[in-house]
Design an enzyme around this catalytic site. Structure first.
Site, PDB file in Angstrom:
ATOM      1  CG  ASP A 192      30.051  44.643  41.447  1.00 42.55           C
ATOM      2  OD1 ASP A 192      29.750  44.338  42.620  1.00 42.55           O
ATOM      3  OD2 ASP A 192      31.024  44.137  40.851  1.00 42.55           O
ATOM      4  CD  GLU A 229      31.723  39.256  44.446  1.00 39.00           C
ATOM      5  OE1 GLU A 229      32.134  38.116  44.720  1.00 39.00           O
ATOM      6  OE2 GLU A 229      30.953  39.489  43.478  1.00 39.00           O
TER       7      GLU A 229
END
Length: 370
Positions: free
Chosen positions: A77, A138
């Protein structure tokens, strides 16, 4: 694969935008991972996403000899919204720099680590089992992946995190712990002109609390507190009934984390007629450079020396990562093993193409020797 081919292959990953809140893009990234390992002696497990987030992919390879594994952790991400590559930050090569959203933090590190993992899996040169986890969240604190990250960490001899290199190629052996808090305030609305004295301003109370929280920063102890998001109010002529703000807290030790969590959660309203509700806590524990981390770093330096690198680590960094979780469990963890470059989370983000080959060789060597 030569340098130009590596840059072209990585560019495909960068061009597929995958901010945390875009599960379609993240699942597309997980598809690319699976496609990249097809036909190799690598077991693939796809874990469906939840809570509106993307999937995870776990790869397993190496010897099945009952030994603790060596684990690699990468998140796919990014923070740039969809459309950034079409406008402010196009994917492009300028000299040794590959620009694009998330190329430095951390698609570059994830891609090169996967190439190293594939090499070792194909050659059968690992001394122990290998695990590689790709996660989708994350950047928002790993809410759906933390449990699996810790589960893998507990069964591993070492964890290698592919966050980007720092300060010209240095790796990370210590990170601050991170706390996140949400503060909600409710006052009493009133007409700002005719009934001003009847009102109780939530925004005024928020101002008192913000100053108190910002005042908790103690640079000497490595504690920082900051309020970066704030809102409230109803209309320009109304004493504000509602207000809110978020708090970021960074600490260097577990003890300071517990102390700061209690200190923030215990705040009381300055105005007893305003309700104050505080939620949250320490999200990532501190990642301290323990003796085991130092020993693992020494092994990494030997591997690096063998490929012509003078590997150094940087001082404790303020940013958190998934390495915080595994290091806090007492698992030897090295972080910042990813690509070199600069500009994380900015519109000038780039990776150094020349760093791909040596960083890939470093991870390959660690997978073979740890």
């Amino acid at each position: 694969m030569n340098q130009n081919e590596a840059a072209a292959a990585l560019s495909v990953w960068v061009a597929l935008e995958s901010p945390t809140n875009h599960p379609a893009g993240l699942n597309g990234m997980m598809d690319l991972v699976q496609k990249d390992v097809a036909g190799l002696p690598i077991a693939v497990e796809r874990i469906p996403g939840r809570d509106g987030l993307g999937d995870m992919v776990m790869l397993r390879a190496g010897l099945d000899n009952g030994q603790p594994a060596v684990a690699v952790m990468s998140h796919l991400d990014t923070v740039h919204p969809v459309g950034t590559s079409a406008k402010e930050l196009p994917v492009r090569i300028e000299g040794d720099r590959l620009y694009g959203p998330g190329v430095y933090d951390m698609k570059g590190g994830a891609w090169l680590a996967l190439q190293a993992f594939k090499q070792v899996a194909a050659a059968g040169t690992a001394k122990r089992p290998m695990v590689f986890l790709f996660t989708p969240d994350e950047e928002i604190g790993s809410p759906t992946s933390r449990k699996l990250i810790e589960e893998i960490g507990r069964s591993s001899a070492a964890v290698l995190v592919t966050e980007p290199a720092r300060l010209g190629g240095k790796i990370v052996t210590a990170r601050k712990g991170v706390g996140r808090f949400d503060v909600r305030l409710e006052g009493r609305p009133a007409h700002a002109g005719s009934r001003h004295a009847d009102g109780r301003s939530a925004i005024r109370e928020a101002a008192h609390q913000i100053l108190a929280i910002e005042g908790m920063t103690d640079y000497a102890r490595g504690i920082t507190t900051s309020v970066a998001l704030v809102g409230g109010g109803t209309a320009a002529n109304v004493i504000p009934q509602h207000a809110w703000f978020s708090v970021d807290c960074r600490v260097t030790t577990l003890a300071d984390g517990a102390m700061m969590e209690n200190r923030i959660l215990s705040l009381k309203a300055h105005d007893p007629d305003v309700q104050l509700r505080i939620t949250g806590g320490m999200n990532r524990p501190p990642y301290e450079k323990s003796a085991m981390v130092a020993e693992l770093f020494g092994k990494a330096q030997k591997v690096a020396a063998g490929i012509g690198l003078d590997l150094q680590d940087c001082p404790m960094t303020g940013g958190g990562s998934d390495g915080n979780f595994t290091a806090a469990l007492g698992v030897p963890t090295l972080d910042g093993l990813g690509i070199d470059g600069d500009g994380a989370h900015t519109l000038q983000e780039y990776a150094l193409i020349s760093s791909i080959a040596p960083r890939q060789a470093l991870i390959k060597g660690l997978l073979e020797t740890v």
